[in-house]
Design a protein around this motif. Sequence first.
Motif, short mmCIF file in Angstrom:
data_model
loop_
_atom_site.label_atom_id
_atom_site.label_comp_id
_atom_site.label_asym_id
_atom_site.label_seq_id
_atom_site.Cartn_x
_atom_site.Cartn_y
_atom_site.Cartn_z
N PHE B 125 -56.24 -21.85 0.32
CA PHE B 125 -55.77 -21.03 -0.81
C PHE B 125 -56.52 -19.70 -0.86
N PHE B 126 -57.83 -19.72 -0.55
CA PHE B 126 -58.63 -18.50 -0.61
C PHE B 126 -58.61 -17.73 0.71
N LEU B 127 -58.65 -18.45 1.82
CA LEU B 127 -58.85 -17.79 3.11
C LEU B 127 -57.55 -17.27 3.72
N ALA B 128 -56.47 -18.03 3.58
CA ALA B 128 -55.23 -17.64 4.25
C ALA B 128 -54.71 -16.27 3.78
N PRO B 129 -54.77 -15.94 2.48
CA PRO B 129 -54.23 -14.65 2.04
C PRO B 129 -54.88 -13.45 2.74
N VAL B 130 -56.16 -13.57 3.13
CA VAL B 130 -56.83 -12.46 3.83
C VAL B 130 -56.06 -12.16 5.11
N HIS B 131 -55.81 -13.21 5.89
CA HIS B 131 -55.09 -13.07 7.16
C HIS B 131 -53.64 -12.65 6.92
N LEU B 132 -53.01 -13.27 5.94
CA LEU B 132 -51.60 -12.96 5.67
C LEU B 132 -51.43 -11.49 5.28
N TYR B 133 -52.34 -10.99 4.47
CA TYR B 133 -52.23 -9.59 4.04
C TYR B 133 -52.38 -8.64 5.22
N LEU B 134 -53.35 -8.95 6.10
CA LEU B 134 -53.53 -8.12 7.30
C LEU B 134 -52.27 -8.08 8.14
N MET B 135 -51.65 -9.24 8.32
CA MET B 135 -50.45 -9.32 9.16
C MET B 135 -49.26 -8.65 8.50
N LEU B 136 -49.26 -8.72 7.18
CA LEU B 136 -48.16 -8.11 6.42
C LEU B 136 -48.23 -6.58 6.54
N THR B 137 -49.44 -6.04 6.47
CA THR B 137 -49.58 -4.58 6.43
C THR B 137 -49.79 -3.98 7.81
N HIS B 138 -50.26 -4.76 8.77
CA HIS B 138 -50.47 -4.24 10.13
C HIS B 138 -49.85 -5.14 11.18
N PRO B 139 -48.55 -5.33 11.11
CA PRO B 139 -47.92 -6.25 12.06
C PRO B 139 -48.01 -5.75 13.49
N GLU B 140 -48.21 -4.41 13.66
CA GLU B 140 -48.26 -3.87 15.02
C GLU B 140 -49.58 -4.22 15.71
N LEU B 141 -50.56 -4.68 14.93
CA LEU B 141 -51.87 -4.99 15.51
C LEU B 141 -51.95 -6.44 15.98
N ILE B 142 -50.85 -6.93 16.55
CA ILE B 142 -50.87 -8.25 17.17
C ILE B 142 -50.68 -8.03 18.66
N GLY B 143 -51.70 -8.29 19.43
CA GLY B 143 -51.66 -8.09 20.87
C GLY B 143 -52.98 -8.54 21.44
N PRO B 144 -53.10 -8.60 22.75
CA PRO B 144 -54.34 -9.12 23.35
C PRO B 144 -55.58 -8.35 22.88
N TYR B 145 -55.61 -7.03 23.05
CA TYR B 145 -56.78 -6.26 22.62
C TYR B 145 -56.81 -6.12 21.11
N GLU B 146 -55.64 -5.86 20.54
CA GLU B 146 -55.57 -5.65 19.09
C GLU B 146 -56.12 -6.87 18.35
N SER B 147 -55.66 -8.07 18.75
CA SER B 147 -56.11 -9.30 18.09
C SER B 147 -57.57 -9.57 18.40
N ALA B 148 -57.96 -9.36 19.67
CA ALA B 148 -59.34 -9.63 20.07
C ALA B 148 -60.29 -8.69 19.32
N ASP B 149 -59.89 -7.43 19.15
CA ASP B 149 -60.72 -6.49 18.39
C ASP B 149 -60.84 -6.92 16.93
#
Lengths: 250, 239
Positions: B125-149
């Motif tokens: 309940f507390f931790l997932a929204p952090v990740h969800l918000y990042l993915m919601l606002t920066h969907p383009e930052l999903i990739g090998p380097y992007e995710s690893a960074d």
Amino acid sequence: MTRILDFDILRHNPRDAASVPRLQRYRLAETSGMTLFIALTRIREELDPGVHFDFVCRAAVCGSCAMLINGRPGLACRTLTATLPAHIRLLPLPGFALIADLSVDTGRWMRVMSERLHAWLHVATAVDLDALETRMDPDRAEAVYELDRCIECGCCVAACGTAQMRPDFVGAVGMIKLARFRLDPRDARDDGDFFDLLGDDDGVFGCMSLLGCQDVCPKSLSLQTQIAHLRWAMARRGLAKAGADHGDGI
Amino acid sequence: MPAPVSPGPWPARLDLLQSATGLFLALFMWLHMLFVASILFGTDAMWRVARFFEGYYLFGRSLPWLVSLFVAVVFVLFAVHAGLALRKFPSHWRQHAAYWRHMRGMRHGDTTSWLAQVVTGFGVFFLAPVHLYLMLTHPELIGPYESADRVWSGRMWPLYLLLLLLVEIHAGVGLYRLAVKWLAVGDKARMRLMRLKWGFTVFFIALGLLTLAAYVRLGIEHAPHAGEPYLPTWQRTLS
């Protein structure tokens, strides 16, 4: 080798203002084939005539001797001491009014539950005692009989985490009662009627499927299966219910 | 005897909705884990998976907002599921105490695992929204380097490590409970379900740890160039 058994038994008489709940220890030598019922009888006859506990049938039929045996509900009469460690703690069944020591009033709870759930046969027409009974399909009769094996011992209620937190929850015994009348072709009620009795969070939708009931039922009733069937039936009814015959209720 | 008063359809609907959202989210988490684990097959494989979900192979170009849209749906279902599950949490101290006492006495797997579900659910309940918000606002930052960074230079790895354990335990127990809640299972089938549940949980946690380790390694290697996007090998040789 004969084991020496230590029984820690809860002693308390709520009608005695001076009584303080406490565990009292009794020591017995184990005998072959000893059940908790035999052990308790010996404690009462040989060590302390004041220990309260209930029994009638001694054969897992009456359901009176249910208690917490090392934390788990079970019938004293069908629990062999050989299946337990040498240190045995006996407490009264939680969730029921305490009479004294190990004796609880399951009857009052069962009556309130039965009245709340209308757990009796509802026939559409008056029964003609002079006429032959309506025939019932043998498989159906067998299925009804299977659910009728419930002895209302209260173990399923004491084993249910939901019932321990929420005293208004009907428990597996309440659900299996209605499952039994739902199967009975003589009962005139339909799923809409059963929904009104069971279709809320004190009924089947309050069940969190912890399955303590299934795992302690001394009669090995298929409680999980029955509750799952009821949940489907009541969910279907609930979905179909919007604005239907019985009104919305909100 | 008073006539019964109909509870109305809502308790039934809410129970179904809690189960349905839970089923969707748990299955989604398993698939999500498999997609993320594509990094174990190499950076190009992960790049392809990420572009696939942006519609690259369907429309010929990346549309990251497709990911945002899906994340938004997941976010809403997550919130609905959490809200419905909250109804089951013990609220009074008396209820907490009753459950603890009961659980300690019963020593019963399904009773104990329910508390694990409450605790892990609360954590998610507390931790997932952090990740969800990042993915919601920066969907383009999903990739090998992007995710690893994000994992290493963005210091998200502690959150992902914790989230992995919480989610896999919660989803495993949840799916098992859905099965015993809605299906008529005998004692034997229930034992098999329980073993299956443990198998899946161990598998996905192991896969998750391997995957996270792969991103951490990649993140450390790529730290000096953190923020630079990944180009698949064939595009590099072309340019």
